[in-house]
Design an enzyme around this catalytic site. Structure first.
Site, PDB file in Angstrom:
ATOM      1  N   ALA A  62      45.180  58.938  -2.112  1.00 30.05           N
ATOM      2  CA  ALA A  62      43.342  59.897  -2.632  1.00 30.05           C
ATOM      3  C   ALA A  62      43.487  60.953  -3.113  1.00 30.05           C
ATOM      4  O   ALA A  62      44.797  60.952  -3.494  1.00 30.05           O
ATOM      5  CB  ALA A  62      43.241  60.089  -0.829  1.00 30.05           C
ATOM      6  N   GLY A 101      46.779  55.699  -0.338  1.00 23.98           N
ATOM      7  CA  GLY A 101      45.438  54.872  -0.708  1.00 23.98           C
ATOM      8  C   GLY A 101      45.597  53.971  -2.266  1.00 23.98           C
ATOM      9  O   GLY A 101      45.381  52.947  -2.521  1.00 23.98           O
ATOM     10  N   GLU A 104      47.183  51.094  -0.488  1.00 23.83           N
ATOM     11  CA  GLU A 104      46.541  50.565   0.296  1.00 23.83           C
ATOM     12  C   GLU A 104      45.266  49.642  -0.489  1.00 23.83           C
ATOM     13  O   GLU A 104      44.366  48.790  -0.594  1.00 23.83           O
ATOM     14  CB  GLU A 104      45.574  51.505   1.047  1.00 23.83           C
ATOM     15  CG  GLU A 104      45.859  51.811   2.086  1.00 23.83           C
ATOM     16  CD  GLU A 104      45.907  53.356   2.695  1.00 23.83           C
ATOM     17  OE1 GLU A 104      45.233  54.175   2.190  1.00 23.83           O
ATOM     18  OE2 GLU A 104      45.773  52.935   4.020  1.00 23.83           O
ATOM     19  N   GLU A 124      52.266  59.228   3.324  1.00 23.66           N
ATOM     20  CA  GLU A 124      51.547  59.991   3.547  1.00 23.66           C
ATOM     21  C   GLU A 124      51.652  60.612   5.252  1.00 23.66           C
ATOM     22  O   GLU A 124      51.166  62.120   5.644  1.00 23.66           O
ATOM     23  CB  GLU A 124      50.104  58.694   4.741  1.00 23.66           C
ATOM     24  CG  GLU A 124      49.334  59.045   3.924  1.00 23.66           C
ATOM     25  CD  GLU A 124      49.028  57.592   3.231  1.00 23.66           C
ATOM     26  OE1 GLU A 124      50.057  56.963   3.111  1.00 23.66           O
ATOM     27  OE2 GLU A 124      48.335  56.443   2.442  1.00 23.66           O
TER      28      GLU A 124
HETATM   29  C1  3H9 Z   1      46.287  59.426   0.304  1.00 25.26           C
HETATM   30  O1  3H9 Z   1      46.220  58.490   0.375  1.00 25.26           O
HETATM   31  C2  3H9 Z   1      45.286  59.061   1.998  1.00 25.26           C
HETATM   32  C3  3H9 Z   1      45.064  57.706   2.210  1.00 25.26           C
HETATM   33  O2  3H9 Z   1      45.710  56.511   3.250  1.00 25.26           O
HETATM   34  C4  3H9 Z   1      43.723  57.696   3.000  1.00 25.26           C
HETATM   35  C5  3H9 Z   1      42.738  57.681   2.402  1.00 25.26           C
HETATM   36  C6  3H9 Z   1      40.799  57.472   3.203  1.00 25.26           C
HETATM   37  N1  3H9 Z   1      46.103  63.852  -5.277  1.00 25.26           N
HETATM   38  O3  3H9 Z   1      53.824  65.540  -8.674  1.00 25.26           O
HETATM   39  P1  3H9 Z   1      53.752  65.553 -10.659  1.00 25.26           P
HETATM   40  C7  3H9 Z   1      48.296  66.199  -9.226  1.00 25.26           C
HETATM   41  S1  3H9 Z   1      47.248  60.719   1.132  1.00 25.26           S
HETATM   42  C8  3H9 Z   1      45.196  65.174  -6.310  1.00 25.26           C
HETATM   43  O4  3H9 Z   1      53.833  66.869 -10.736  1.00 25.26           O
HETATM   44  P2  3H9 Z   1      54.808  64.152 -10.681  1.00 25.26           P
HETATM   45  C9  3H9 Z   1      49.434  67.184  -9.332  1.00 25.26           C
HETATM   46  O5  3H9 Z   1      48.952  68.297  -8.251  1.00 25.26           O
HETATM   47  C10 3H9 Z   1      48.296  61.147  -0.850  1.00 25.26           C
HETATM   48  N2  3H9 Z   1      46.542  65.407  -7.417  1.00 25.26           N
HETATM   49  O6  3H9 Z   1      53.862  64.812 -10.921  1.00 25.26           O
HETATM   50  C11 3H9 Z   1      49.908  67.532 -10.833  1.00 25.26           C
HETATM   51  O7  3H9 Z   1      48.490  68.651 -11.039  1.00 25.26           O
HETATM   52  P3  3H9 Z   1      48.968  69.370 -11.599  1.00 25.26           P
HETATM   53  C12 3H9 Z   1      49.419  59.559  -0.622  1.00 25.26           C
HETATM   54  C13 3H9 Z   1      47.320  64.599  -7.381  1.00 25.26           C
HETATM   55  O8  3H9 Z   1      54.999  62.682 -12.131  1.00 25.26           O
HETATM   56  C14 3H9 Z   1      49.974  66.182 -10.948  1.00 25.26           C
HETATM   57  O9  3H9 Z   1      49.184  65.167 -10.312  1.00 25.26           O
HETATM   58  N3  3H9 Z   1      49.429  60.179  -2.081  1.00 25.26           N
HETATM   59  C15 3H9 Z   1      48.233  63.691  -6.491  1.00 25.26           C
HETATM   60  O10 3H9 Z   1      56.241  64.354 -10.827  1.00 25.26           O
HETATM   61  C16 3H9 Z   1      51.126  65.498 -11.145  1.00 25.26           C
HETATM   62  O11 3H9 Z   1      51.621  65.596 -10.299  1.00 25.26           O
HETATM   63  C17 3H9 Z   1      51.136  60.870  -2.038  1.00 25.26           C
HETATM   64  O12 3H9 Z   1      51.020  61.754  -0.835  1.00 25.26           O
HETATM   65  C18 3H9 Z   1      46.574  63.410  -5.495  1.00 25.26           C
HETATM   66  N4  3H9 Z   1      47.166  62.152  -4.729  1.00 25.26           N
HETATM   67  O13 3H9 Z   1      54.750  63.227  -9.928  1.00 25.26           O
HETATM   68  C19 3H9 Z   1      51.036  60.702  -3.495  1.00 25.26           C
HETATM   69  N5  3H9 Z   1      48.672  63.664  -6.848  1.00 25.26           N
HETATM   70  O14 3H9 Z   1      49.643  68.941 -13.345  1.00 25.26           O
HETATM   71  C20 3H9 Z   1      51.175  62.614  -3.913  1.00 25.26           C
HETATM   72  C21 3H9 Z   1      49.464  63.965  -7.732  1.00 25.26           C
HETATM   73  O15 3H9 Z   1      48.075  70.082 -12.148  1.00 25.26           O
HETATM   74  N6  3H9 Z   1      51.680  62.625  -5.406  1.00 25.26           N
HETATM   75  N7  3H9 Z   1      49.168  65.184  -8.563  1.00 25.26           N
HETATM   76  O16 3H9 Z   1      50.098  70.231 -10.902  1.00 25.26           O
HETATM   77  C22 3H9 Z   1      53.047  61.961  -5.612  1.00 25.26           C
HETATM   78  O17 3H9 Z   1      54.224  61.778  -5.053  1.00 25.26           O
HETATM   79  C23 3H9 Z   1      52.639  62.477  -7.393  1.00 25.26           C
HETATM   80  O18 3H9 Z   1      52.567  63.865  -8.011  1.00 25.26           O
HETATM   81  C24 3H9 Z   1      53.476  61.638  -8.423  1.00 25.26           C
HETATM   82  C25 3H9 Z   1      53.919  61.839  -9.410  1.00 25.26           C
HETATM   83  C26 3H9 Z   1      54.957  60.783  -7.712  1.00 25.26           C
HETATM   84  C27 3H9 Z   1      52.167  60.257  -7.861  1.00 25.26           C
END
Ligand code: 3H9
Length: 633
Positions: A62, A101, A104, A124
């Site tokens: 998400a 998500g 999901e 999450e």
């Molecule tokens: C969920 O999904 C809830 C659902 O179950 C239900 C919904 C109804 N949203 O980390 P990075 C941005 S909860 C918005 O530096 P990497 C991040 O801020 C979600 N932005 O890169 C950054 O922006 P900026 C569950 C996001 O390659 C840029 O992307 N998911 C999100 O080292 C690059 O990120 C998670 O918890 C997001 N969800 O790592 C995953 N994710 O460049 C969270 C990232 O402006 N994310 N951004 O600073 C991660 O673990 C890592 O970002 C990921 C990439 C592994 C994806």
């Protein structure tokens, strides 16, 4: 459509998600994906749909930036329902991370193919949440609750290989994941009506339920105070006991409640703050760091030794310098003993220990810093000593070498003034124990070259630290705020609280240690010396030091540490001493609740944080939070 490209491969539609940087499921993507699914569903020439993605992530989950705002349709659970309910099979082609998500979405498909480098997870819980788009209901149906629950409880993603073992994906490929997904889609078409996770109950056996309940009981013991862990148990229990739609409703209600919990809000704030600190105001990607191949550390005390270990641990050769042979021998022995402890604990192999020790060259005399690309001074915390060192370095180090002071409080420009190259001088403030603590305050005085700051940041990351660039000013950010708390804690003792009450209020709030236990651990004499050098006093703290009660190292401080104990016991003598000082100051002692104590400790810190921002010593509020999380637990 802006975020999804729809193409055809014969009778198979391929919807490719392209929503940089990480394909987060924001409103535009949800809307485009819903349209792609609907278009494919209504096209009589299409038999199945492959959901693929461009970029390094399949879907990161998400979009956090939408959390806390009024939700806008289409909602993710509805979109996933539509994918799952379609009479045409859907297959996920997972080429990168499929998280939250994102996984999901894949779970709502009827088949899943992953490339061998993909990672899949429901992280999450790490954000104080639980999966909220059917993950808690579909994953147990697919792989069994006994395997699904621990995966969601840890939040750790699994590799594609492990996902195949778990039954989370149908196939792993080292080749073209979209081609493999198209092939699987064709197979599913030939099988007839697609199998939907919501209808799958074959894994939900009574044995599976029993194992899950045992794991849930264990998790309740360990994490009973974590609302998300408890909610996860409730949601998975709903998956194994209730019909799908009812389970989904349970999950939804729990997810919505957690979303509003201040702990989850704080964790999401930290997620963004952690990424924000990488952006140093005024220093863009055009500023290139200087190469660092060799380092020198001046001072082989606890800090200097710890810093030298940071370099050795990162594979960078480092010369550790002292003024006397006996001191450098002591320093090296201390380092060897710390590595030895890691070997005994099993966290370091003897070979790696030898490799790291070999990277640290002991030396007597500052001339040994001549070849270093960076010199970090970790000598006595006295301006005169530091100036002498920086003046001596001027004649020794090569042009372009970076000169950093590990001072905790002192003015960097005054240190730099002892030198003819102030543009190469900055602060690199490590936290004790330096080889363990993640925080690195990089102190950027006016006049330092941008590439010197960029080098310190890049080096900090190489050393496995969390580097935060701060401005110059007494105590920088962390210690300046800490000083407010220290003063408030001393005032509380005189007003009527006891050390264990003050510490207990803070640990109850969530800190790992209170101020007095922390002072006993670090050594009460450190603060005493600093106060004396600044002409300051603190009645209780000074009296304790005058008794020689320096903390754990002397067996007593604010607490008693009998037989080398690591956690202290109340000391009636200290409590009597405090009462005597209150009386001497004419204070009638009173009782404080934990709430009173917290307010008196934390409010002055919050105010100091606001002043730090106002003065531009910290660039953003989140930087202060990152400093406190990583430097003070
Ligand atoms: C969920 O999904 C809830 C659902 O179950 C239900 C919904 C109804 N949203 O980390 P990075 C941005 S909860 C918005 O530096 P990497 C991040 O801020 C979600 N932005 O890169 C950054 O922006 P900026 C569950 C996001 O390659 C840029 O992307 N998911 C999100 O080292 C690059 O990120 C998670 O918890 C997001 N969800 O790592 C995953 N994710 O460049 C969270 C990232 O402006 N994310 N951004 O600073 C991660 O673990 C890592 O970002 C990921 C990439 C592994 C994806």
């Amino acid at each position: 459509m802006e975020t999804v490209r729809l193409a055809r491969h014969g009778e198979i539609a391929i919807a490719t998600i392209d929503n940089p940087p990480v394909n987060a499921l924001g409103q535009a993507l949800r809307s485009d994906l819903a349209r792609a699914v609907a278009d494919a569903g209504s096209d009589p020439g299409i038999a199945a749909i492959v959901i693929a993605a461009a970029g390094r992530a399949f879907i990161a989950g998400a979009d956090f930036s939408e959390f806390g705002k009024p939700p806008v349709a289409p909602f993710l659970p509805d979109l996933l329902d539509a994918i799952e309910a379609s009479p045409k099979p859907g297959v996920a082609a997972i080429q990168g991370v499929a998280l939250g998500g994102g996984l999901e979405v894949a779970l709502s498909c009827h088949g899943r193919v992953a490339s061998s480098a993909a990672m899949l997870g429901l992280p999450e819980v790490k954000l104080g949440l639980i999966p909220g788009a059917g993950g808690t209901q579909r994953l147990p149906r697919l792989i069994g609750a006994a395997k699904a629950f621990p995966m969601m409880l840890s939040g750790e993603p699994v590799t594609a290989g492990r996902a195949l073992e778990l039954g989370l994906v149908d196939e792993v490929t080292g080749g073209d994941v979209v081609a493999a997904a198209v092939a699987l889609a064709r197979t599913l078409v030939t099988r007839g009506a697609p199998v939907r996770q919501r209808d799958a109950t074959v894994r939900l056996t009574s044995a599976d339920r029993e194992t899950f309940e045992a794991l849930a009981a264990d998790a309740t013991k360990k994490s009973g105070d974590m609302p998300n862990a408890m909610a996860l148990i409730e949601a998975v229990r709903a998956a194994v006991t209730l019909p799908f739609a009812e389970g989904l409703a349970v999950e939804r209600a729990l997810f919505t409640k957690l979303l509003a919990d201040p702990r989850s809000k704080a964790l999401r704030h930290v997620f963004f703050a952690e990424r924000e600190i990488a952006r140093v105001p005024g220093i863009g990607s055009e500023v290139k760091p200087r190469p660092i191949a060799k380092a020198a550390v001046i001072g082989a005390g606890t800090m200097g030794g710890g810093i030298a270990m940071c370099f050795a641990n990162a594979g960078i050769p480092v010369t550790l310098i002292e003024t006397q042979k006996a001191q450098i021998d002591n320093g090296m022995n201390r380092i060897a003993a710390i590595y030895e402890m890691s070997v005994a604990r099993g966290s370091l192999t003897p070979a790696l220990r030898d490799q790291r020790l070999a990277l640290i060259t002991p030396a007597v005399g500052i001339a040994a810093a001549a070849k270093a690309d960076i010199v970090i001074e970790a000598a006595f915390e006295e301006m005169g000593v530091k100036q002498q060192i920086f003046s001596a370095l001027d004649a020794i180090v090569k042009p372009g070498a970076i000169l950093a002071s590990n001072t905790s409080y002192l003015d960097i420009p005054t240190i730099a003034a002892a030198n003819t190259r102030p543009a190469d001088v900055l602060g690199m403030h490590f936290f004790s124990p330096a080889n363990v603590m993640k925080l690195l305050e990089i102190v950027r005085p006016a006049g330092v070259a941008d590439d010197v700051v960029a080098t310190a940041v890049a080096l900090g990351r190489r050393l496995g630290k969390v580097p935060v660039v701060v401005g110059n000013g007494f105590g920088f950010v962390g210690n300046r705020m800490l000083e407010q708390r220290t003063r408030a804690a001393e005032r509380l003792l005189i007003a009527g609280a006891l050390p264990h009450e003050v510490d207990g209020a803070l640990t109850g709030f969530g800190f790992k240690m209170g101020p007095f236990a922390m002072s006993d651990l670090a050594g009460n004499d450190i603060g005493w010396r600093t106060r004396k050098s600044r002409g300051k006093t603190a009645a209780v703290a000074d009296a304790i030091c005058e008794c020689g009660w320096f903390g754990q190292k002397t067996g007593r401080g604010y607490y008693l540490y009998p037989d080398g104990a690591r956690s202290g016991e109340r000391d009636p003598e200290v409590e009597a001493l405090i009462a005597r000082i209150s009386a001497e100051q004419g204070v009638t002692r009173r009782n404080f609740t934990a709430e009173d104590i917290l307010a008196r400790l934390l409010d002055p810190m919050v105010n100091e944080g606001a002043r730090i921002l106002e003065e531009g010593i910290a660039a953003r509020p989140g930087d202060i939070d990152i400093i406190w999380l990583n430097g003070y637990n």
